[in-house]
Motif scaffolding. Structure first.
Motif, PDB file in Angstrom:
ATOM      1  N   ALA A 122      32.442 -58.235 -11.316  1.00  0.00           N
ATOM      2  CA  ALA A 122      31.226 -58.251 -10.510  1.00  0.00           C
ATOM      3  C   ALA A 122      31.582 -57.736  -9.123  1.00  0.00           C
ATOM      4  CB  ALA A 122      30.652 -59.656 -10.420  1.00  0.00           C
ATOM      5  N   VAL A 123      30.734 -56.870  -8.600  1.00  0.00           N
ATOM      6  CA  VAL A 123      30.942 -56.292  -7.285  1.00  0.00           C
ATOM      7  C   VAL A 123      29.707 -56.572  -6.444  1.00  0.00           C
ATOM      8  CG1 VAL A 123      31.310 -54.132  -6.012  1.00  0.00           C
ATOM      9  CG2 VAL A 123      32.429 -54.478  -8.217  1.00  0.00           C
ATOM     10  N   GLY A 124      29.918 -57.028  -5.209  1.00  0.00           N
ATOM     11  CA  GLY A 124      28.802 -57.285  -4.300  1.00  0.00           C
ATOM     12  C   GLY A 124      28.692 -58.753  -3.940  1.00  0.00           C
ATOM     13  N   GLU A 125      27.688 -59.043  -3.144  1.00  0.00           N
ATOM     14  CA  GLU A 125      27.445 -60.408  -2.685  1.00  0.00           C
ATOM     15  C   GLU A 125      26.665 -61.189  -3.742  1.00  0.00           C
ATOM     16  OE1 GLU A 125      28.545 -61.828   0.201  1.00  0.00           O
ATOM     17  OE2 GLU A 125      29.677 -59.959   0.376  1.00  0.00           O
ATOM     18  N   PRO A 126      26.945 -62.494  -3.880  1.00  0.00           N
ATOM     19  CA  PRO A 126      26.175 -63.306  -4.828  1.00  0.00           C
ATOM     20  C   PRO A 126      24.679 -63.149  -4.578  1.00  0.00           C
ATOM     21  CG  PRO A 126      28.034 -64.561  -4.015  1.00  0.00           C
ATOM     22  CD  PRO A 126      27.989 -63.280  -3.209  1.00  0.00           C
ATOM     23  N   GLY A 127      23.951 -62.947  -5.665  1.00  0.00           N
ATOM     24  CA  GLY A 127      22.515 -62.725  -5.581  1.00  0.00           C
ATOM     25  C   GLY A 127      22.155 -61.257  -5.696  1.00  0.00           C
ATOM     26  N   SER A 128      23.126 -60.388  -5.431  1.00  0.00           N
ATOM     27  CA  SER A 128      22.878 -58.954  -5.570  1.00  0.00           C
ATOM     28  C   SER A 128      24.129 -58.265  -6.117  1.00  0.00           C
ATOM     29  CB  SER A 128      22.450 -58.342  -4.231  1.00  0.00           C
ATOM     30  OG  SER A 128      23.463 -58.521  -3.269  1.00  0.00           O
ATOM     31  N   ARG A 129      24.804 -58.938  -7.028  1.00  0.00           N
ATOM     32  CA  ARG A 129      26.025 -58.372  -7.617  1.00  0.00           C
ATOM     33  C   ARG A 129      25.689 -57.411  -8.750  1.00  0.00           C
ATOM     34  NH1 ARG A 129      30.064 -63.051  -9.239  1.00  0.00           N
ATOM     35  NH2 ARG A 129      28.236 -63.807 -10.329  1.00  0.00           N
ATOM     36  N   GLN A 130      26.564 -56.428  -8.941  1.00  0.00           N
ATOM     37  CA  GLN A 130      26.487 -55.523 -10.088  1.00  0.00           C
ATOM     38  C   GLN A 130      27.612 -55.931 -11.031  1.00  0.00           C
ATOM     39  OE1 GLN A 130      24.433 -52.791 -11.241  1.00  0.00           O
ATOM     40  NE2 GLN A 130      25.709 -53.322 -12.977  1.00  0.00           N
ATOM     41  N   PHE A 131      27.292 -56.072 -12.308  1.00  0.00           N
ATOM     42  CA  PHE A 131      28.261 -56.511 -13.302  1.00  0.00           C
ATOM     43  C   PHE A 131      28.749 -55.334 -14.132  1.00  0.00           C
ATOM     44  CE2 PHE A 131      26.088 -60.270 -12.062  1.00  0.00           C
ATOM     45  CZ  PHE A 131      27.056 -61.258 -12.106  1.00  0.00           C
ATOM     46  N   CYS A 170      26.417 -53.231 -16.442  1.00  0.00           N
ATOM     47  CA  CYS A 170      25.567 -54.110 -17.235  1.00  0.00           C
ATOM     48  C   CYS A 170      24.896 -55.132 -16.337  1.00  0.00           C
ATOM     49  CB  CYS A 170      26.363 -54.778 -18.353  1.00  0.00           C
ATOM     50  SG  CYS A 170      27.686 -55.872 -17.804  1.00  0.00           S
ATOM     51  N   GLU A 171      24.113 -55.980 -16.936  1.00  0.00           N
ATOM     52  CA  GLU A 171      23.452 -57.076 -16.225  1.00  0.00           C
ATOM     53  C   GLU A 171      24.216 -58.375 -16.494  1.00  0.00           C
ATOM     54  OE1 GLU A 171      20.919 -56.679 -14.167  1.00  0.00           O
ATOM     55  OE2 GLU A 171      20.698 -54.551 -14.634  1.00  0.00           O
ATOM     56  N   LYS A 172      23.980 -59.346 -15.645  1.00  0.00           N
ATOM     57  CA  LYS A 172      24.637 -60.644 -15.803  1.00  0.00           C
ATOM     58  C   LYS A 172      24.327 -61.251 -17.170  1.00  0.00           C
ATOM     59  CE  LYS A 172      25.084 -65.138 -13.513  1.00  0.00           C
ATOM     60  NZ  LYS A 172      24.647 -65.931 -12.351  1.00  0.00           N
ATOM     61  N   PHE A 173      23.083 -61.101 -17.631  1.00  0.00           N
ATOM     62  CA  PHE A 173      22.715 -61.691 -18.914  1.00  0.00           C
ATOM     63  C   PHE A 173      23.488 -61.070 -20.074  1.00  0.00           C
ATOM     64  CE2 PHE A 173      19.506 -58.297 -18.712  1.00  0.00           C
ATOM     65  CZ  PHE A 173      19.548 -57.781 -20.004  1.00  0.00           C
ATOM     66  N   HIS A 174      23.937 -59.816 -19.945  1.00  0.00           N
ATOM     67  CA  HIS A 174      24.759 -59.212 -20.994  1.00  0.00           C
ATOM     68  C   HIS A 174      26.087 -59.976 -21.122  1.00  0.00           C
ATOM     69  CE1 HIS A 174      22.358 -55.374 -20.298  1.00  0.00           C
ATOM     70  NE2 HIS A 174      22.215 -55.612 -21.596  1.00  0.00           N
ATOM     71  N   GLY A 227      35.815 -48.678 -11.763  1.00  0.00           N
ATOM     72  CA  GLY A 227      35.588 -47.312 -11.316  1.00  0.00           C
ATOM     73  C   GLY A 227      34.118 -46.965 -11.413  1.00  0.00           C
ATOM     74  N   GLU A 228      33.831 -45.705 -11.301  1.00  0.00           N
ATOM     75  CA  GLU A 228      32.467 -45.225 -11.484  1.00  0.00           C
ATOM     76  C   GLU A 228      32.066 -45.522 -12.927  1.00  0.00           C
ATOM     77  OE1 GLU A 228      28.948 -43.731 -10.269  1.00  0.00           O
ATOM     78  OE2 GLU A 228      30.717 -43.963  -8.988  1.00  0.00           O
ATOM     79  N   PRO A 229      30.915 -46.173 -13.157  1.00  0.00           N
ATOM     80  CA  PRO A 229      30.538 -46.507 -14.531  1.00  0.00           C
ATOM     81  C   PRO A 229      30.302 -45.251 -15.378  1.00  0.00           C
ATOM     82  CG  PRO A 229      28.877 -47.305 -12.975  1.00  0.00           C
ATOM     83  CD  PRO A 229      29.962 -46.678 -12.184  1.00  0.00           C
ATOM     84  N   ASP A 230      30.785 -45.317 -16.609  1.00  0.00           N
ATOM     85  CA  ASP A 230      30.564 -44.225 -17.549  1.00  0.00           C
ATOM     86  C   ASP A 230      29.088 -44.168 -17.937  1.00  0.00           C
ATOM     87  OD1 ASP A 230      33.342 -43.165 -18.080  1.00  0.00           O
ATOM     88  OD2 ASP A 230      33.637 -45.292 -18.511  1.00  0.00           O
ATOM     89  N   TRP A 231      28.459 -45.334 -18.094  1.00  0.00           N
ATOM     90  CA  TRP A 231      27.034 -45.451 -18.357  1.00  0.00           C
ATOM     91  C   TRP A 231      26.629 -46.910 -18.263  1.00  0.00           C
ATOM     92  CZ3 TRP A 231      26.951 -47.990 -23.150  1.00  0.00           C
ATOM     93  CH2 TRP A 231      27.941 -47.672 -24.078  1.00  0.00           C
ATOM     94  N   SER A 232      25.320 -47.160 -18.373  1.00  0.00           N
ATOM     95  CA  SER A 232      24.786 -48.526 -18.292  1.00  0.00           C
ATOM     96  C   SER A 232      24.438 -49.042 -19.678  1.00  0.00           C
ATOM     97  CB  SER A 232      23.525 -48.558 -17.421  1.00  0.00           C
ATOM     98  OG  SER A 232      23.841 -48.242 -16.091  1.00  0.00           O
ATOM     99  N   LEU A 262      31.440 -65.163 -13.606  1.00  0.00           N
ATOM    100  CA  LEU A 262      30.072 -65.678 -13.524  1.00  0.00           C
ATOM    101  C   LEU A 262      29.961 -66.846 -12.549  1.00  0.00           C
ATOM    102  CD1 LEU A 262      29.008 -65.537 -17.271  1.00  0.00           C
ATOM    103  CD2 LEU A 262      28.326 -63.974 -15.439  1.00  0.00           C
ATOM    104  N   ALA A 263      30.990 -67.668 -12.479  1.00  0.00           N
ATOM    105  CA  ALA A 263      30.978 -68.829 -11.587  1.00  0.00           C
ATOM    106  C   ALA A 263      31.037 -68.424 -10.114  1.00  0.00           C
ATOM    107  CB  ALA A 263      32.143 -69.755 -11.923  1.00  0.00           C
ATOM    108  N   GLY A 264      31.409 -67.182  -9.829  1.00  0.00           N
ATOM    109  CA  GLY A 264      31.502 -66.712  -8.457  1.00  0.00           C
ATOM    110  C   GLY A 264      30.161 -66.363  -7.838  1.00  0.00           C
ATOM    111  N   GLY A 265      29.084 -66.610  -8.544  1.00  0.00           N
ATOM    112  CA  GLY A 265      27.747 -66.293  -8.042  1.00  0.00           C
ATOM    113  C   GLY A 265      27.187 -67.402  -7.175  1.00  0.00           C
ATOM    114  N   ARG A 266      25.878 -67.346  -6.999  1.00  0.00           N
ATOM    115  CA  ARG A 266      25.198 -68.358  -6.187  1.00  0.00           C
ATOM    116  C   ARG A 266      25.290 -69.728  -6.858  1.00  0.00           C
ATOM    117  NH1 ARG A 266      19.460 -65.589  -5.991  1.00  0.00           N
ATOM    118  NH2 ARG A 266      20.145 -65.108  -8.087  1.00  0.00           N
ATOM    119  N   PRO A 267      25.402 -70.788  -6.064  1.00  0.00           N
ATOM    120  CA  PRO A 267      25.383 -72.127  -6.669  1.00  0.00           C
ATOM    121  C   PRO A 267      23.992 -72.416  -7.223  1.00  0.00           C
ATOM    122  CG  PRO A 267      25.370 -72.276  -4.273  1.00  0.00           C
ATOM    123  CD  PRO A 267      25.548 -70.818  -4.616  1.00  0.00           C
TER     124      PRO A 267
END
Length: 168
Positions: A18-27, A42-46, A80-85, A137-142
């Motif tokens: 995950a990259v970014g601040e909790p609440g607006s991270r890209q997975f 991908c998304e967190k739910f994936h 790295g740069e994502p190959d695709w989503s 996943l635990a590194g996100g918002r409480p």
């Protein structure tokens, strides 16, 4: 231009990031097979769904529980740069190969055939992945103890505080 598909027969490493601040991270889902590396956005739910399915399959296959110890000298996978989503993500178990297979399908783009990825991993790698992904996943918002919703740094209008439920 069509995206590149992956068939990684003997995955060395598989990880979630995950990259970014909790609440607006890209997975991301990351994998390496020898010198070939793959980065899929991908998304967190994936990742959450993959963890749930991994636990179900490990239990269903009654595979012996191995000790989770980190391997010596394993360098982390780089985001790295994502190959695709990822549009769809699944996990299955191939009994004769005694391996799990992670199957990802690209988020469809109009007029293009979606790329796919198949990653063959051992039960030990699946267990290691689940532990590592849980940490990501635990590194996100409480979450709120009362309603279970995430708490933003700016505050949290808890629906349980006034007896209302959130409207979805």
């Amino acid at each position: 231009m069509a995206s590149r598909s992956f068939e990684l027969e003997s995955v060395d490493r598989i990880a979630a990031a995950a990259v970014g601040e909790p609440g607006s991270r890209q997975f991301y889902l990351l994998a390496r097979d020898g010198k070939e590396e793959m980065t899929l956005a991908c998304e967190k739910f994936h990742i959450q769904g993959l963890l749930t399915r991994a636990r179900q399959l490990l239990e269903a296959q009654e595979l012996p529980d191995a000790k989770l110890t980190p391997g010596p000298g394993k360098a982390p996978l780089d985001v790295g740069e994502p190959d695709w989503s990822i549009g769809e993500l699944g996990l299955g178990y191939h009994e004769s190969k005694r391996r799990f297979v992670v199957v990802a399908r690209e988020l469809e783009k109009e007029g293009e055939d979606p790329a796919t990825a198949r990653l063959w991993v051992t039960p030990e790698q699946v267990r290691t992945f689940t532990a590592q992904a849980e940490t990501v996943l635990a590194g996100g918002r409480p979450t709120c103890n009362y309603c279970g919703l995430p708490i933003d740094p700016s505050g949290h209008p808890c629906p349980a505080a006034n007896g209302s439920r959130p409207i979805f």
